[in-house]
Motif scaffolding. Structure first.
Motif: not given
Length: 143
Positions: A45-50, A102-106
């Motif tokens: 999972v690559i979290d791109l929130e920032a 939308r979210a890392e949890g998903g």
């Protein structure tokens, strides 16, 4: 390139901590992610929130990571996309190829993992070095 990394079961989460995923940090990003895959990661999972901005080179890099994982029977999921980044990925068709959440949890749930973070999983310690508290938290007993 600022990244943080967390492992939850067999899923590796990479959180990008840069506002722009473009040159010159892009090559460092790819080197670091490729190293994670070469160390054995298959579900990523690559979290791109920032990340507020990506360009065509960034999209190419994400597709290279997708192909790298697919070649090793793995999968890539993206999470936390800001509107501008999500628009870029939709316009270029990446959304049809890579799962976006939308979210890392998903994204974690899509891999069959609970969305809650397990702090013990991020330690990367061999099982025989866990403390009694850590063994209890993981359900391994106290002895």
């Amino acid at each position: 390139m600022r990244l943080s990394r967390l492992q939850i079961g067999d899923v590796h989460v990479v959180r990008v901590q840069e506002a722009k995923l473009t040159y010159p940090v892009l090559s460092s990003f790819f080197v670091q992610v490729r190293q994670i895959v070469e160390e054995g990661a298959r579900n990523l999972v690559i979290d791109l929130e920032a990340v507020a901005y990506i360009d065509s080179a960034s999209i190419g890099c994400l597709m290279d990571i997708h192909r790298l994982l697919r070649g090793r029977d793995g999968a890539l999921k993206l999470s936390g996309l800001q509107p501008r980044v999500e628009t870029m990925l939709s316009m270029t068709g990446v959304r049809r190829i890579v799962d976006i959440h939308r979210a890392e949890g998903g994204a974690l749930a899509a891999f069959g993992r609970p969305p809650k973070q397990n702090p013990i999983a991020s330690l990367h310690l061999p099982p025989d070095t866990l403390t009694v508290a850590g063994r209890l938290a993981r359900g391994l007993g106290g002895g």
